[in-house]
Design an enzyme around this catalytic site. Structure first.
Site, PDB file in Angstrom:
ATOM      1  N   GLU A 123      96.167  88.310  -4.456  1.00  0.00           N
ATOM      2  CA  GLU A 123      95.925  89.551  -3.716  1.00  0.00           C
ATOM      3  C   GLU A 123      96.947  89.773  -2.612  1.00  0.00           C
ATOM      4  OE1 GLU A 123      91.996  90.359  -2.242  1.00  0.00           O
ATOM      5  OE2 GLU A 123      91.100  89.204  -3.856  1.00  0.00           O
ATOM      6  N   ASP A 140      90.758  86.597  -5.059  1.00  0.00           N
ATOM      7  CA  ASP A 140      89.683  85.851  -4.394  1.00  0.00           C
ATOM      8  C   ASP A 140      88.436  85.783  -5.262  1.00  0.00           C
ATOM      9  OD1 ASP A 140      91.362  85.568  -2.231  1.00  0.00           O
ATOM     10  OD2 ASP A 140      90.512  87.252  -1.124  1.00  0.00           O
ATOM     11  N   ASP A 192      85.236  86.398  -5.111  1.00  0.00           N
ATOM     12  CA  ASP A 192      84.049  87.097  -4.669  1.00  0.00           C
ATOM     13  C   ASP A 192      83.972  88.382  -5.485  1.00  0.00           C
ATOM     14  OD1 ASP A 192      86.030  88.686  -3.567  1.00  0.00           O
ATOM     15  OD2 ASP A 192      85.623  88.102  -1.506  1.00  0.00           O
ATOM     16  N   GLU A 243      84.618  91.482  -4.785  1.00  0.00           N
ATOM     17  CA  GLU A 243      85.768  92.362  -4.671  1.00  0.00           C
ATOM     18  C   GLU A 243      86.976  91.765  -5.386  1.00  0.00           C
ATOM     19  OE1 GLU A 243      87.920  95.140  -1.299  1.00  0.00           O
ATOM     20  OE2 GLU A 243      86.681  93.450  -0.674  1.00  0.00           O
ATOM     21  N   TYR A 299      88.330  79.257   2.158  1.00  0.00           N
ATOM     22  CA  TYR A 299      88.099  80.696   2.027  1.00  0.00           C
ATOM     23  C   TYR A 299      87.116  81.185   3.080  1.00  0.00           C
ATOM     24  CZ  TYR A 299      87.535  85.192  -0.315  1.00  0.00           C
ATOM     25  OH  TYR A 299      87.525  86.529  -0.615  1.00  0.00           O
ATOM     26  N   ARG A 351      85.417  84.127   3.350  1.00  0.00           N
ATOM     27  CA  ARG A 351      84.315  85.030   3.012  1.00  0.00           C
ATOM     28  C   ARG A 351      83.299  84.242   2.206  1.00  0.00           C
ATOM     29  NH1 ARG A 351      88.751  88.664   2.340  1.00  0.00           N
ATOM     30  NH2 ARG A 351      88.715  90.283   3.947  1.00  0.00           N
ATOM     31  N   HIS A 383      80.095  79.582  -1.986  1.00  0.00           N
ATOM     32  CA  HIS A 383      81.103  78.538  -2.091  1.00  0.00           C
ATOM     33  C   HIS A 383      80.899  77.555  -0.945  1.00  0.00           C
ATOM     34  CE1 HIS A 383      82.569  81.321  -4.957  1.00  0.00           C
ATOM     35  NE2 HIS A 383      83.068  82.174  -4.065  1.00  0.00           N
TER      36      HIS A 383
END
Length: 918
Positions: free
Chosen positions: A11, A96, A98, A100, A329, A331, A376
């Site tokens: 990303e 990532d 997640d 999104e 990470y 988030r 996670h």
């Protein structure tokens, strides 16, 4: 011809270099720079698609099929990815892990349409071992996660595009209205801030008194130990504390309430006795356990409390730490640590604080997240061996260093032993005689001693502001005491207190409240707060979030006409449903159909919008302050509408409200104070000798200004002060269609310079303002006149269509032709504006050009002369450091140039295949 390389798509550009180095020459690592496409805007939908997609870019009658387009600024990125794809024999989508990130990977797949094998590569930290492990353990794209994210996107579009137009029409129409918007989560968050302010507005403070004294224990050697005590009981009955009153100022239980007179009498009586005896000693042991390692939410909260970072700023710093490989990470809803991380934390705690610093068994924390796919690891230092903050200080900027230190300490502390303490409470009694009546007055004091500090050696969590802080005694050390000891009392002082309302939300406490109510997700909290600040629904006063009157109007409309949509439980239930879709337990299309069209259990958004009925905008934007005073929110902001009780038929008087006045501060008394205050600046300065008109200085809604009035206008003036007592009545507006020649000419007006004051401006200066623009002279080359004038964005020179900014307003009066020609001789941009910088830094490491902090028409920004980056809301411009400026410019540079309008763009209406139910 394929090169045999594997294409890895991440990303963020920041990750590319590190990951490329870990993977070697057999891989080519490129970045999508976030999303490459999104739902189309209305203007981007082709004519043949408008009937189906025209309203929302979603075909609501065809399984809510979305119409996506590649973002303008991503066409170059997509072209670069397609070029690299031609030479690749495999694609690794490394966005990532997640919702999104999964959706970004799916969009890449849909646009690039690779004909080579595609694998999903996920990792939670950017270290060599983690990246190599991720390459060896790939998986398939998780379509359930994609469905959840796409459902969220469609849901937010339907909600925003159906509800926002109602706000535009009914709340603050006009210039302010253009910025209004409604959102599924932002509306609930705004309501929370408004609800807290409503509680503060309804709050009734209660007063109460107590008595404090210094208790002194005299040692045999002549040394004395003292501590502070507070009156707790009188005649055996407990004394009132703030927690004993409700929000209406009424007592919730039977207690003794001292007023000032009684408190002073009691203090004098105790001082007269001068000593007290120890009647009770109570010691209670206790333990405190460490907090779990950080989740996204708790990191935002602690960054606000300890580092004074906004949620958005905190997430930006955490993102940089993750992309540079320093933390895992950022988030995540999980508080779990991997086995390697637990071992690293325990080993480091033992190294620093000894073998007793860790418990026998490792601590295991469980997450409350229902969505196991997103749970996670917690946020922690990366790697199997944690680098200490002192070891990484040279590689991080100031904010990154502070946050890494916070994360490192929290992670280490989370695996350390409980802290052990003992709290001792002493009770002192003294017989106090008031007006012949003797009563026992009992004072208490508490002291806490930590017998083992445990995790507190490393870290202690911050706390938010609490109500009635005055009730809490400061922790202190107590001397060794025994029942029966006699202590001397001195400095006996009565203390007055008042109950306090609930504190306003800060960003940290709002994040905590959103999480507790299940509204939004931790990864969205920063953007939620940023939106409500940007829309003007909330402003910051220090750390506190203060709602505007605009927010009151918006929330009132939503509560009265879209009640379900701002209901906290309903909003939280939507999040649970999205989690269920992410787990594959609910079907996307069926859920959207029920939300939009309704069912037996739900009304449905479409039905709500179609049956709104009449909305009285005037009533909606009104708040009654008193029988004669109403606060209204209009096109240009809030004001008071005041009715004259002696003349009900007279038009209401308008009174401006100071911008800095918070809603809970607009009491009946404050409103009357504003009404009674003389109108600042409405003062006659004198007569214009050229035309005989009166020159008046006034204070208007856009600031102070000068106005010329005809002397025959019946304006009443106080002859002693020159103040305008009564404004001339407004002339009746001309009827529609009346000839313009019959309309009365508007009076000349001119704004005061920023350096001028309504209290000190004189007639001569006022006349000079009215005569602007001033002709400086004529350009000898072009023959065009050069004028100096003041405009919306400050003072400037004008020659035909060529304008040049002046450095100060005073130059409008002072600059001569020679100086004006010298200004025009300079380049229009560049060197001549160098002195306008608010702050100057070192050169940007990428462009090699000096970075400067400037104040532009849209607010402060940093620039290296090539890239301009706005200072985000919530950050103070003058606090921006060189490192932060570099990061802001880098982030803006990574986004590419602002999008340009194009006649057409490649679009896709491809719908994904729903994930199979498990």
């Amino acid at each position: 011809m394929a090169t045999g390389k594997k294409l890895v798509i991440v990303e963020s550009p920041t990750k590319m270099k590190s990951i490329q180095g870990y993977l070697g020459d057999d891989y080519e690592v490129l970045s999508s720079v976030g999303h490459i496409r999104d739902l189309a805007s209305k203007k981007d939908i082709p004519a043949d698609k408008k009937s189906a997609y025209g309203k929302y870019s979603i075909d609501i009658d065809n399984d809510f099929d979305p119409y996506y387009v590649v973002n303008d600024r991503k066409t170059k990125t997509v072209a670069e990815l397609k070029r690299a794809l031609k030479g690749a024999d495999e694609v690794l989508l490394a966005t990532d892990e997640d919702r999104e990130g999964e959706a970004i990977a799916w969009h890449l797949l849909e646009v690039l349409k690779p004909k080579v094998p595609v694998r999903r590569m996920v990792f939670h930290e950017i270290t060599k071992d983690a990246i190599r492990a991720a390459v060896d353990n790939t998986r398939e794209l998780d379509l359930a996660l994609v469905d959840a994210q796409e459902t969220r996107r469609v849901l937010d579009r339907l909600y925003g595009w159906d509800v926002s137009p109602v706000l535009w029409r009914k709340v603050g129409s006009g210039r302010e209205g253009a910025a209004l918007s409604a959102g599924r989560v932002q509306s609930a968050a705004t309501r929370m801030v408004v609800d807290r302010e409503r509680e503060r507005m309804a709050f009734v403070s209660a007063g109460y008194w107590d008595v404090e004294a210094l208790a002194v224990k005299q040692e045999k050697a002549g040394e004395a130990e003292s501590f502070t005590t507070r009156l707790a009981r009188v005649g055996g009955s407990p004394l009132a504390r703030g927690t004993d009153f409700d929000d209406r100022g009424q007592l919730k239980k039977a207690v003794v309430v001292l007023d000032e007179q009684k408190a002073r009498a009691l203090a004098a009586a105790v001082e007269g006795v001068g000593q007290a005896s120890v009647t009770a000693l109570e010691a209670k042991p206790g333990t405190r356990s460490p907090k779990p390692p950080f989740t996204t939410s708790t990191l935002q909260q602690e960054s606000g409390r300890k580092l004074s970072m906004s949620a958005k700023h905190a997430m930006s710093v955490a993102q940089r730490l993750y992309e540079k490989g320093f933390i895992t990470y950022m988030r995540t809803d999980s508080t779990a640590l991997s086995t390697q991380a637990i071992r690293a934390a325990r080993e480091q705690a033992v190294e620093l604080y000894g073998a007793k610093a860790v418990p026998l068994n490792p601590r295991v924390y469980k997450s409350n997240s229902k969505n196991a796919q997103e749970a996670h690891e917690a946020i922690r230092p990366s790697g199997e061996q944690f680098r200490r903050p002192t070891e990484v200080s040279g590689e991080l900027d100031r904010d990154e260093q502070r946050m890494y230190d916070l994360i490192w300490k929290r992670t280490i502390a989370s695996q350390m032993s409980d802290a052990k303490y003992e709290t001792t409470t002493v009770t002192l009694a003294v017989d106090a005689t008031i007006e012949g009546v003797t009563q026992k007055a009992e004072f208490t004091a508490s002291g806490t001693v930590y017998t083992f500090k445990g995790f507190l050696e490393a870290y202690e969590e911050g706390r938010d502001e609490k109500r009635n802080e005055a009730d809490k005694a400061d922790d202190q050390s107590l001397p060794v005491l025994a029942v029966g000891d006699t202590l001397r009392l001195k400095d006996v002082e009565p203390k007055g207190h008042a109950t306090t309302p609930k504190p306003r939300y800060t960003e940290a406490s709002l994040v905590k409240a959103l999480e507790e109510k299940g509204i939004g997700r931790p990864s969205t909290f920063a953007s939620i707060i940023d939106v409500i600040l940007d829309r003007g629904y909330v402003t910051k006063r220090g750390q506190a979030l203060v709602p505007s009157w605009l927010a009151f109007s918006v929330v009132r409309l939503l509560e009265e006409h879209f009640a379900d949509l701002v209901d906290y439980d309903f909003t939280a239930a939507l999040e649970d449903d999205l989690d269920a879709i992410a787990r594959g337990e609910q079907q996307r299309t069926a859920w959207l159909r029920e939300f939009y069209f309704g069912s037996d259990a739900h009304v449905g958004l479409r039905n709500i919008v179609d049956n709104l009925g009449e909305i009285d905008a005037r009533e909606l934007n009104a708040t009654r302050i008193s029988d004669t005073t109403t606060l209204r929110f209009g096109k240009y902001g809030p004001y008071l509408d005041v009715i004259d009780p002696a003349d009900a038929d007279a038009p209401p008087r308008r009174v401006n409200i100071p911008e800095e006045l918070a809603p809970d501060e607009l009491t009946v008394e404050k409103a009357q104070e504003l009404i009674d205050a003389p109108v600042a600046g409405n003062r006659v300065l004198g007569e214009n000798p050229d035309n005989g008109k009166l020159v008046i200085v006034k204070d208007g809604r856009f600031g102070p200004y000068i106005e010329e009035n005809d002397p025959e206008d019946p304006t009443a003036v106080d002859e002693s002060t020159g103040e305008v007592i009564e404004e001339a009545p407004k002339k009746a507006p001309a009827k529609r269609g009346a000839a313009k020649k019959d309309a009365a000419p508007k009076p000349r007006t001119a704004s005061l310079f920023k350096s001028m004051s309504v209290d000190t401006i004189d007639l001569e200066t006022a006349l000079r303002l009215l005569d602007l623009p001033r002709t400086v002279g004529t350009d000898p080359e072009s023959g065009e006149p050069i004028t100096a004038q003041n405009g919306r964005y400050g003072p400037y020179l004008k020659k035909g269509t060529d304008s040049r900014t002046l450095d100060s307003e005073q130059l409008i009066f002072d600059i001569d032709l020679e100086q004006a020609l010298a200004v025009y001789a300079l380049p229009k941009y560049g060197a001549r504006r160098a002195s306008s910088a608010l702050k100057e830094f070192e050169n940007d490491p990428v462009s090699g050009k000096q970075i400067k902090l400037k104040d532009g028409r849209f607010g402060p920004y940093v620039t290296d002369g090539e890239t301009n980056a706005t200072i985000p809301r919530g950050e103070t411009a003058m606090d921006v450091t060189f490192e932060r400026a570099v990061q802001l410019i880098a982030d803006k540079r990574a986004k590419g140039p602002a999008p340009k309008r194009a006649p057409a763009r490649k679009a896709s209406t491809t719908r994904k295949t729903p994930a199979a139910k498990k």
